[in-house]
Structures are given as structure tokens and as C-alpha cells.
Design a protein around this motif. Structure first.
Motif, PDB file in Angstrom:
ATOM      1  N   ASN A 262      33.085  53.301 -27.363  1.00 61.65           N
ATOM      2  CA  ASN A 262      32.160  53.346 -26.234  1.00 61.65           C
ATOM      3  C   ASN A 262      32.199  54.771 -25.687  1.00 61.65           C
ATOM      4  OD1 ASN A 262      31.160  53.375 -23.523  1.00 61.65           O
ATOM      5  ND2 ASN A 262      31.340  51.155 -23.430  1.00 61.65           N
ATOM      6  N   VAL A 263      31.133  55.525 -25.950  1.00 59.51           N
ATOM      7  CA  VAL A 263      31.138  56.954 -25.631  1.00 59.51           C
ATOM      8  C   VAL A 263      30.766  57.239 -24.180  1.00 59.51           C
ATOM      9  CG1 VAL A 263      30.729  57.723 -27.980  1.00 59.51           C
ATOM     10  CG2 VAL A 263      28.778  57.195 -26.509  1.00 59.51           C
ATOM     11  N   ASN A 264      30.191  56.249 -23.489  1.00 60.93           N
ATOM     12  CA  ASN A 264      29.864  56.399 -22.068  1.00 60.93           C
ATOM     13  C   ASN A 264      28.976  57.624 -21.816  1.00 60.93           C
ATOM     14  OD1 ASN A 264      29.806  55.916 -19.329  1.00 60.93           O
ATOM     15  ND2 ASN A 264      31.896  56.623 -18.942  1.00 60.93           N
ATOM     16  N   GLY A 265      27.884  57.706 -22.583  1.00 59.06           N
ATOM     17  CA  GLY A 265      26.943  58.822 -22.443  1.00 59.06           C
ATOM     18  C   GLY A 265      27.055  59.777 -23.611  1.00 59.06           C
ATOM     19  N   ILE A 266      26.242  59.579 -24.654  1.00 60.28           N
ATOM     20  CA  ILE A 266      26.461  60.312 -25.901  1.00 60.28           C
ATOM     21  C   ILE A 266      26.141  61.793 -25.768  1.00 60.28           C
ATOM     22  CG2 ILE A 266      24.143  59.829 -26.844  1.00 60.28           C
ATOM     23  CD1 ILE A 266      25.620  59.519 -29.600  1.00 60.28           C
ATOM     24  N   ASN A 267      25.139  62.167 -24.997  1.00 61.43           N
ATOM     25  CA  ASN A 267      24.790  63.585 -24.912  1.00 61.43           C
ATOM     26  C   ASN A 267      25.754  64.357 -24.025  1.00 61.43           C
ATOM     27  OD1 ASN A 267      22.410  63.815 -26.631  1.00 61.43           O
ATOM     28  ND2 ASN A 267      21.447  62.418 -25.184  1.00 61.43           N
ATOM     29  N   GLY A 268      26.158  63.768 -22.920  1.00 65.25           N
ATOM     30  CA  GLY A 268      27.110  64.438 -22.047  1.00 65.25           C
ATOM     31  C   GLY A 268      28.490  64.588 -22.665  1.00 65.25           C
ATOM     32  N   ARG A 269      28.837  63.694 -23.590  1.00 65.40           N
ATOM     33  CA  ARG A 269      30.158  63.726 -24.214  1.00 65.40           C
ATOM     34  C   ARG A 269      30.084  64.049 -25.711  1.00 65.40           C
ATOM     35  NH1 ARG A 269      32.787  61.673 -19.792  1.00 65.40           N
ATOM     36  NH2 ARG A 269      31.676  59.985 -18.732  1.00 65.40           N
ATOM     37  N   LEU A 270      28.975  64.653 -26.122  1.00 67.18           N
ATOM     38  CA  LEU A 270      28.800  64.959 -27.533  1.00 67.18           C
ATOM     39  C   LEU A 270      29.915  65.848 -28.091  1.00 67.18           C
ATOM     40  CD1 LEU A 270      27.041  64.557 -30.024  1.00 67.18           C
ATOM     41  CD2 LEU A 270      25.679  66.533 -29.300  1.00 67.18           C
ATOM     42  N   PRO A 271      30.380  66.876 -27.374  1.00 68.23           N
ATOM     43  CA  PRO A 271      31.479  67.676 -27.929  1.00 68.23           C
ATOM     44  C   PRO A 271      32.728  66.854 -28.225  1.00 68.23           C
ATOM     45  CG  PRO A 271      30.441  68.847 -26.114  1.00 68.23           C
ATOM     46  CD  PRO A 271      29.864  67.471 -26.106  1.00 68.23           C
ATOM     47  N   ARG A 272      33.050  65.905 -27.334  1.00 66.29           N
ATOM     48  CA  ARG A 272      34.212  65.040 -27.568  1.00 66.29           C
ATOM     49  C   ARG A 272      33.980  64.145 -28.775  1.00 66.29           C
ATOM     50  NH1 ARG A 272      36.105  67.955 -24.281  1.00 66.29           N
ATOM     51  NH2 ARG A 272      36.623  68.793 -26.324  1.00 66.29           N
ATOM     52  N   LEU A 273      32.772  63.610 -28.924  1.00 65.37           N
ATOM     53  CA  LEU A 273      32.463  62.749 -30.054  1.00 65.37           C
ATOM     54  C   LEU A 273      32.567  63.518 -31.363  1.00 65.37           C
ATOM     55  CD1 LEU A 273      31.400  60.170 -31.416  1.00 65.37           C
ATOM     56  CD2 LEU A 273      29.075  60.937 -30.835  1.00 65.37           C
ATOM     57  N   LEU A 274      31.967  64.689 -31.428  1.00 59.09           N
ATOM     58  CA  LEU A 274      32.004  65.485 -32.649  1.00 59.09           C
ATOM     59  C   LEU A 274      33.436  65.912 -32.987  1.00 59.09           C
ATOM     60  CD1 LEU A 274      28.838  67.697 -32.081  1.00 59.09           C
ATOM     61  CD2 LEU A 274      29.065  65.750 -33.641  1.00 59.09           C
ATOM     62  N   GLU A 275      34.204  66.224 -31.971  1.00 54.65           N
ATOM     63  CA  GLU A 275      35.599  66.602 -32.162  1.00 54.65           C
ATOM     64  C   GLU A 275      36.371  65.458 -32.809  1.00 54.65           C
ATOM     65  OE1 GLU A 275      38.349  68.767 -29.019  1.00 54.65           O
ATOM     66  OE2 GLU A 275      38.164  66.626 -28.523  1.00 54.65           O
ATOM     67  N   TRP A 276      36.183  64.251 -32.275  1.00 59.95           N
ATOM     68  CA  TRP A 276      36.884  63.082 -32.815  1.00 59.95           C
ATOM     69  C   TRP A 276      36.423  62.759 -34.235  1.00 59.95           C
ATOM     70  CZ3 TRP A 276      34.314  58.231 -33.538  1.00 59.95           C
ATOM     71  CH2 TRP A 276      35.160  57.210 -34.009  1.00 59.95           C
ATOM     72  N   LEU A 277      35.126  62.848 -34.504  1.00 59.82           N
ATOM     73  CA  LEU A 277      34.627  62.587 -35.850  1.00 59.82           C
ATOM     74  C   LEU A 277      35.227  63.568 -36.857  1.00 59.82           C
ATOM     75  CD1 LEU A 277      30.835  61.926 -35.143  1.00 59.82           C
ATOM     76  CD2 LEU A 277      32.524  60.230 -35.887  1.00 59.82           C
ATOM     77  N   GLU A 278      35.338  64.823 -36.480  1.00 56.92           N
ATOM     78  CA  GLU A 278      35.904  65.833 -37.374  1.00 56.92           C
ATOM     79  C   GLU A 278      37.385  65.567 -37.632  1.00 56.92           C
ATOM     80  OE1 GLU A 278      36.537  69.035 -39.824  1.00 56.92           O
ATOM     81  OE2 GLU A 278      34.629  68.162 -39.184  1.00 56.92           O
ATOM     82  N   GLU A 279      38.101  65.142 -36.598  1.00 56.18           N
ATOM     83  CA  GLU A 279      39.544  64.906 -36.725  1.00 56.18           C
ATOM     84  C   GLU A 279      39.863  63.677 -37.562  1.00 56.18           C
ATOM     85  OE1 GLU A 279      40.814  66.747 -32.347  1.00 56.18           O
ATOM     86  OE2 GLU A 279      40.883  64.581 -32.727  1.00 56.18           O
ATOM     87  N   THR A 280      39.104  62.604 -37.392  1.00 60.70           N
ATOM     88  CA  THR A 280      39.475  61.317 -37.987  1.00 60.70           C
ATOM     89  C   THR A 280      38.589  60.894 -39.155  1.00 60.70           C
ATOM     90  OG1 THR A 280      38.129  60.047 -36.416  1.00 60.70           O
ATOM     91  CG2 THR A 280      40.394  60.570 -35.761  1.00 60.70           C
ATOM     92  N   ARG A 281      37.356  61.399 -39.228  1.00 61.77           N
ATOM     93  CA  ARG A 281      36.434  61.162 -40.325  1.00 61.77           C
ATOM     94  C   ARG A 281      36.301  59.679 -40.693  1.00 61.77           C
ATOM     95  NH1 ARG A 281      34.739  65.449 -43.003  1.00 61.77           N
ATOM     96  NH2 ARG A 281      34.606  64.392 -45.029  1.00 61.77           N
TER      97      ARG A 281
END
Length: 257
Positions: A7-26
Motif C-alpha cells: 500500500n503505497v499511500n499515494g504513488i506519485n508523491g512516494r514514487l522515489p520510495r517505490l522505485l528504490e524498493w523495487l530496485e532493492e528487492t526486484r
């Protein structure tokens, strides 16, 4: 195959956090909830650059769900929960990825209760249970993943004292969740860690994360075909502690496929 829910709780406002997590955990699949963005504002290009195809159902300001697949395009099979053609809230999207049918859901919160919001929650859960039974009848390998907004038992919350009137803990919602298990679905995290204190959500208030005052409300339900393949699961709880983070942490499962 690693499948995550977040649950990203706002995908555009938290996009850097989402992309960071995707890169780390794939993760191979990521189910996202609470996009809080209209359909045309979904950051498709940024996620494609990160290596993910996507299907999503957006909605201005509220709700919204998406399903990401690494290195491929998820094959969309459904973009709403059946049973109420007048329900316009963006809460369900479903796709096939690598032979697994994955439903990404954002179940209604239901507060305040009693009242119309709680009635809507229970009606939505009834529709979910009906559809889940259909999936089991079809005998397809399926996962229902997302923010269920249900604390299944008192063991899944740090302390019930200040939450007794909250819709997440009400007997009717818990009974509807238990009914899914009675159908034959398996709660993946609890299956592997029956005695573990596992939380996926920490409120922004009262220093909840630092105190580990958490709740387990993000779940994976597995059809019988997938249970023998379940090899690991967990919560990336450190993501919750980062600057500008969602109040949820990503949870994940790994299947031997």
C-alpha cells in the motif's frame, strides 16, 4: 517467483520510495494499493524504465490499485470485483503472470462504524467471498493479495485497547476473513509463521513505528494449488522507517515455480 504487496499511500508523491524498493528487492510481481491518482496520472513511464509492465485502475484522490510484473506485461483478466455494477471505487485488478492468477485488492476501511462505510465494507467482503469461491471452483493457481483492512485476530495487533471500536477489528469483518480461510484459502504469512509477531502497518501517530505498535492487515491468500510451492515470506519493515514512507511496509511471498 516473488510476489509482493504494498500500500503505497499515494504513488506519485512516494514514487522515489517505490522505485528504490523495487530496485532493492526486484519482486517478480508487485501489487500496489492506494494509488490516489487518476488513470492518466499513473507513472507508467517511470515504472517501465524500472523494468515493470503494469495494469492499473486509477481514481482521483482516493483508492486505486495496480499490478506490476518484472520484465513482462501482466495479462489483465479483470479490473473490478464482480457483484455490483454500480460500484465505481477502484479497488480490484487481476492479471495472469507466469501461470499464476493474481488478484490485487484494496478492501474498504469501513470507518466510522457503525454506518454506511462499514456496511459497504461488509458488502464488498461478501462479493469478495463469492468471487473467491468461484476461483477455487475453477482450480486455478491463484493469489489474492493486498490491503484487506482486517486484523484477523488479536495476535495480529500490538494491543487492542485503542482499536476496539475500529472497523478493522470488528467481529463481522473478522468472520468474513475467516470464511475465506474456511473456503480453502491459506493465509501465507501465518501459514509459515503461526507464532510470529508480524506487522505490516504502523500508524503515523503516537510514534507507532518506533514503538513497534503495528497491525497485520496486508495479506496473501493462496489457493490450494500454490500452498505446496510456498517457500518463504516476510515483510520489508525497514521501508516503513524511511523518510517520506507510506504507513505500510511491503510484504512478500516466494513460490517455487
Amino acid at each position: 517467483m516473488r510476489i509482493a504487496t504494498y500500500n503505497v499511500n499515494g504513488i506519485n508523491g512516494r514514487l522515489p520510495r517505490l522505485l528504490e524498493w523495487l530496485e532493492e528487492t526486484r519482486p517478480d510481481v508487485a501489487c500496489l494499493q492506494e494509488l490516489k491518482a487518476p488513470q492518466e496520472k499513473f507513472p507508467e513511464a517511470a515504472l517501465e524504465k524500472a523494468g515493470y509492465g503494469a495494469v492499473w485502475v486509477g481514481m482521483p484522490r482516493w483508492h486505486g490499485v495496480a499490478l506490476l510484473a518484472r520484465g513482462c506485461e501482466p495479462v489483465e483478466t479483470r479490473r473490478e470485483l464482480p457483484g455490483d455494477p454500480n460500484d465505481a471505487q477502484a479497488r480490484y485488478v487481476e492479471a495472469a503472470v507466469n501461470g499464476v492468477l493474481i488478484g490485487c485488492l484494496y478492501l474498504p476501511n469501513g470507518n466510522p462504524q457503525p454506518g454506511p462505510k462499514f456496511d459497504y465494507k461488509l458488502a464488498w467482503m461478501k462479493r469478495l467471498n463469492d468471487y473467491a469461491a468461484e476461483l477455487l471452483g475453477a482450480q486455478v493457481p491463484a493469489v489474492l493479495a493486498g490491503d484487506y483492512n482486517v486484523v484477523p485476530t488479536d495476535f495480529d495487533i500490538y494491543n487492542t485497547r485503542s482499536w476496539l471500536d475500529n472497523a478493522l477489528l470488528q467481529p463481522e469483518a473478522r468472520q468474513a476473513y475467516a470464511a475465506l480461510l474456511d473456503q480453502g484459502w491459506t493465509d501465507a504469512l501465518r501459514h509459515l509463521y503461526p507464532d510470529g509477531r508480524i506487522y505490516t502497518f504502523w500508524d503515523y501517530f503516537r510514534n507507532a513505528y518506533a514503538r513497534d505498535a503495528g497491525l497485520r492487515i496486508d495479506h496473501f491468500l493462496l489457493s490450494p494449488e500454490l500452498v505446496p510451492m510456498l517457500k518463504a515470506c516476510g515483510v520489508d519493515r525497514d521501508v516503513r522507517g524511511r523518510e517520506g514512507a507510506s504507513d505500510h511496509a511491503p510484504a512478500w511471498i516466494e513460490l517455487n515455480r
